[in-house]
Scaffold this motif. Structure first.
Motif, PDB file in Angstrom:
ATOM      1  N   LEU A 231       1.019  -1.139   0.036  1.00 12.75           N
ATOM      2  CA  LEU A 231      -0.025   0.131   0.000  1.00 12.75           C
ATOM      3  C   LEU A 231       0.936   1.316  -0.069  1.00 12.75           C
ATOM      4  O   LEU A 231       0.486   2.238  -0.786  1.00 12.75           O
ATOM      5  CB  LEU A 231      -0.967  -0.081   1.287  1.00 12.75           C
TER       6      LEU A 231
ATOM      7  N   GLN B  48       3.850   1.337  -1.133  1.00 16.49           N
ATOM      8  CA  GLN B  48       4.430   1.340  -2.649  1.00 16.49           C
ATOM      9  C   GLN B  48       3.509   2.103  -3.521  1.00 16.49           C
ATOM     10  O   GLN B  48       3.679   2.835  -4.636  1.00 16.49           O
ATOM     11  CB  GLN B  48       4.805   0.119  -3.115  1.00 16.49           C
ATOM     12  N   ALA B  49       2.275   1.640  -3.386  1.00 15.59           N
ATOM     13  CA  ALA B  49       1.101   2.070  -4.402  1.00 15.59           C
ATOM     14  C   ALA B  49       1.072   3.708  -4.117  1.00 15.59           C
ATOM     15  O   ALA B  49       1.035   4.595  -4.984  1.00 15.59           O
ATOM     16  CB  ALA B  49      -0.201   1.548  -3.869  1.00 15.59           C
ATOM     17  N   ALA B  50       1.090   4.356  -2.654  1.00 18.69           N
ATOM     18  CA  ALA B  50       1.042   5.606  -2.470  1.00 18.69           C
ATOM     19  C   ALA B  50       2.345   6.191  -3.224  1.00 18.69           C
ATOM     20  O   ALA B  50       2.132   7.368  -3.796  1.00 18.69           O
ATOM     21  CB  ALA B  50       0.934   5.592  -1.077  1.00 18.69           C
ATOM     22  N   ASN B  51       3.424   5.655  -3.205  1.00 18.71           N
ATOM     23  CA  ASN B  51       4.565   6.175  -3.718  1.00 18.71           C
ATOM     24  C   ASN B  51       4.377   6.258  -5.330  1.00 18.71           C
ATOM     25  O   ASN B  51       4.502   7.460  -5.826  1.00 18.71           O
ATOM     26  CB  ASN B  51       5.962   5.317  -3.484  1.00 18.71           C
ATOM     27  N   ASP B  52       3.920   5.203  -5.901  1.00 20.64           N
ATOM     28  CA  ASP B  52       3.350   5.150  -7.188  1.00 20.64           C
ATOM     29  C   ASP B  52       2.788   6.207  -7.641  1.00 20.64           C
ATOM     30  O   ASP B  52       2.533   6.822  -8.821  1.00 20.64           O
ATOM     31  CB  ASP B  52       2.957   3.905  -7.477  1.00 20.64           C
ATOM     32  N   LEU B  53       1.738   6.552  -6.691  1.00 23.28           N
ATOM     33  CA  LEU B  53       0.673   7.754  -7.021  1.00 23.28           C
ATOM     34  C   LEU B  53       0.842   9.188  -6.572  1.00 23.28           C
ATOM     35  O   LEU B  53       0.527   9.867  -5.836  1.00 23.28           O
ATOM     36  CB  LEU B  53      -0.675   7.403  -6.351  1.00 23.28           C
TER      37      LEU B  53
ATOM     38  N   ALA C 143       2.995  10.374  -4.043  1.00 23.70           N
ATOM     39  CA  ALA C 143       3.140  10.608  -2.550  1.00 23.70           C
ATOM     40  C   ALA C 143       4.510  10.325  -2.368  1.00 23.70           C
ATOM     41  O   ALA C 143       5.274   9.300  -2.273  1.00 23.70           O
ATOM     42  CB  ALA C 143       2.179   9.648  -1.678  1.00 23.70           C
TER      43      ALA C 143
END
Lengths: 385, 300
Positions: B199, B201-206, B208
């Motif tokens: 999650l 990582q997903a935030a970093n990808d988006l 953040a």
């Protein structure tokens, strides 16, 4: 935003974990706006490649370029790249709306509401905004994950086995859906999958990966009809591979001797050097005729004995033992023109010269054979081209 | 499953299944009984005793009797409101301090400890192997006037030549923070450990950055642990009297000390009881408001 879409280029990209090279010096250009698939068995390095493009894994060597810009040392949150994760990785504490809006909010974009509503409409989830991800079905979660990435209109959208968690029927439906959305938004999609059917259904071009390198790159039809390695021949659909000796050249054709049978293959369809080759023919390209009937063809025939007949519905799958004891597979369409051949019957197998291909005989004949956790996709492979 | 109906139709109708079913229906209540009895004897009865005692009048020599004397409450509050307020102040400061110390600790154990995870968890719990009193006494030694902490602080000038730590609010808050730290760390660890690193990582990808990803993903998802840990620290800290007794002075008396001395020293049972009721009531209200505000019931 939509300046001309730029190509994604991987230049001598390498990733080592300890001494193991997960991705070994790959070169790849993915044209802007295309739907590109990285296809390979698990552990072939396709996901590692994807994670390097996303910035979640740091390359050991090489570069990742979007257009002319090298992004390989950029932080993931500074790359014009978004990912649809394998298990979606939706934020469970945020509702669907906020999940989709996440990227826009981080970039301080205006009119978030309008954009999110449009995006939810595109993935056919209008009205689901206030729900929590936990209240959605697998297919719906998948679409939220897609919307959450797509809304940022990245230069490259990465999809990591996005349909892996869905059941077969839903997966088929989502394959068409994904393709429709890609055409509609016109972004570059890079799709990682181990499912050859999924790759062939959706992708404009496919790179088949194996053990950290790229085996072959091409359009689905190109890869299927003209595989350049044993791995590709076996991994994409099924292939009958038999050892043959090159006996000569006749114009544009190569003359082969297959255990005493004279066989012709166009020279353009041979990837092999030397006199020892592997002759390949796809099962659905093999025609099966009873030996008693009129055997019209003179070249490109074998005789054999049917050892197994399985009636599938649209087609019948035969396993035939050749005179030299090898088992080959042939698919026959059930078009009502010929009767089922029972096991034990002698048959003649024939094929058009342009359907054969030659591969390097030094390769392992079983490379890329799928030993089968995905049984569902196999039987249809022959029927599709 | 599918074989059950055929089996049932095959059995001849007899009273036996009905009896068994009736006994089965009451079985859960029988299982409840020991716990229920325990609660009645050790919770309901003392509670009623406490409430009635708080409304009694009398004196230690002639005994007390229930006269519905509500003025006990106003008298008690008038006399001891400063200790009451101090209790909540100290408890709040100790809770915040424990959160600040425990969060990075729990985070490190959950995400960075690797194979040391279990060792570190044992170390967090290790203080429980000795008693609360002994640990607090140890702090008395550590903070004593000729202990190394005070000497060092005097040397660097953070304390005056006569400055001390014992018998100050600092010592009391330190003691409270230390004693309840495991109660903060363990719930935080439990909820952080459940967070899927993908999650983040997903935030970093988006888009953040690590800081935003923490505030938008990790922190809200760890809220159950934050709420649990702060409650487990704040509630016992507000009623504590041991830390003041060993590390504090009369000027730092908390409500727990007042209740203890009213009850055991002065035998003023009604005032001690009414203070206990007030303490309980305030904590209950604070907890309800806090849980509502933190919105933990919405978390998955």
């Amino acid at each position: 935003m939509p300046e001309a879409l730029q190509d994604l280029r991987l230049v001598r990209l390498t990733k080592r974990f300890g001494t193991v090279a997960a991705v070994d010096d790959i070169e790849l250009t993915i044209p802007g706006g295309s739907f590109f698939a990285l296809l390979g068995p698990s552990g072939c390095g396709k996901t590692t490649t994807l994670r390097m493009v996303a910035g979640l894994e740091e390359p050991t060597a090489g570069a990742i370029l979007i257009g002319e810009q090298d992004i390989s040392r950029h932080k993931p949150y500074k790359r014009p790249v978004n990912t649809v994760f394998q298990n979606y990785a939706l934020f469970p504490h945020l509702d669907v709306f906020e999940n989709v809006a996440f990227g826009l909010r981080r970039r301080g974009v205006r009119n978030v509401k309008q954009q999110v509503d449009e995006m939810l409409e595109l993935v056919e989830l209008s009205g689901y905004g206030p729900r929590k991800p936990g209240q959605l079905s697998g297919g719906q979660q998948q679409r939220v994950a897609l919307a959450r990435a797509l809304i940022n209109r990245p230069q490259v959208l990465l999809l990591d086995e996005p349909l892996g968690a869905l059941d077969l029927k839903l997966r088929r439906q989502m394959q068409l859906e994904l393709k429709r959305i890609q055409v509609e938004v016109g972004l570059t999609f890079v799709h990682v999958t181990h499912d050859q059917e999924e790759a062939m259904t959706m992708a404009d071009s496919i790179a088949v990966m194996n053990a950290g390198h790229i085996e072959q790159l091409g359009s689905p039809t190109d890869l299927y009809d003209n595989p350049s390695t044993v791995f590709v021949a076996n991994f994409l659909g099924q292939s009958n591979l038999v050892r043959a000796a090159v006996t000569g050249v006749d114009g544009d054709n190569l003359l082969l001797n297959v255990h005493g049978n004279r066989v012709v293959v166009p020279r353009a369809r041979s990837r092999a050097e030397g006199t020892e080759v592997l002759l390949g023919v796809r099962p659905e390209k093999l025609h099966l005729t009873p030996v008693s009937g009129d055997a019209t063809a003179t070249a490109n025939t074998f005789t054999g004995t049917v050892v197994d007949t399985s009636f599938i519905g649209v087609s019948t799958q035969y396993v035939v033992r050749t005179a030299w004891g090898q088992e080959v597979t042939a698919f026959a369409q059930n078009d009502g023109k010929s009767a089922l051949v029972p096991p034990g019957d002698e048959v003649v197998l024939s094929w058009h010269a342009e359907h054969g291909f030659c591969l390097d005989a030094s390769e392992d004949v079983t490379a890329g054979v799928v030993i089968d956790d995905e049984a569902d996709v196999r039987p249809t492979a022959g029927a599709r081209s | 499953m599918t074989t059950v109906p055929t089996a049932r139709t095959a059995t001849p109708v007899s009273p036996a299944p009905a009896v068994r079913r009736r006994r089965g229906r009451f079985l859960p209540y029988w299982l409840l009984l020991p716990g229920l009895a325990w609660l009645i004897v050790f919770f309901v009865v003392p509670m009623v005793t406490l409430l009635t005692t708080s409304l009694q009048t009398g004196d230690p020599f002639n005994g007390y009797s229930l006269t519905w004397h509500w003025a006990n409450y106003s008298d008690a509050l008038r006399a001891y409101h400063s200790q009451l307020i101090r209790s909540f102040e100290y408890a709040a400061i100790a809770t915040v301090a424990a959160l600040i110390i425990a969060y990075p600790l729990a985070y490190a154990i959950a995400f960075k400890a690797g194979r040391w995870k279990n060792v570190l968890l044992v170390l967090v719990v290790a203080p429980f192997f000795t008693s609360f009193l002994v640990r607090t006494l140890a702090w008395e030694t550590i903070l004593s006037d000729n202990g190394f902490v005070v000497r060092m602080l005097r040397d660097v000038g953070l304390l005056g030549a006569e400055g001390r730590l014992l018998a100050t609010p600092i010592a009391v808050v330190c003691g409270l923070t230390y004693n309840f730290l495991p109660f903060m760390t363990l719930p935080l660890y439990a909820s952080l450990e459940k967070i899927d690193p993908r999650l983040v990582q997903a935030a970093n990808d988006l888009y953040a950055n690590p800081f935003t990803a923490f505030w938008k993903v990790t922190w809200p998802m760890s809220m159950p642990g934050v709420v649990g840990g702060t409650l487990l620290t704040f509630i016992p800290a507000a009623g504590d009297f041991v830390n003041v007794q060993f590390l504090g002075a009369p000027q730092q008396q908390m409500i727990g000390n007042v209740i203890q001395s009213r009850f055991l020293v002065a035998s003023d049972y009604p005032v001690a009881s009414s203070l206990s009721v007030v303490l309980m009531f305030i904590i209950l209200v604070l907890v309800v408001v806090y849980i509502r505000r933190a919105g933990t019931e919405e978390l998955v």
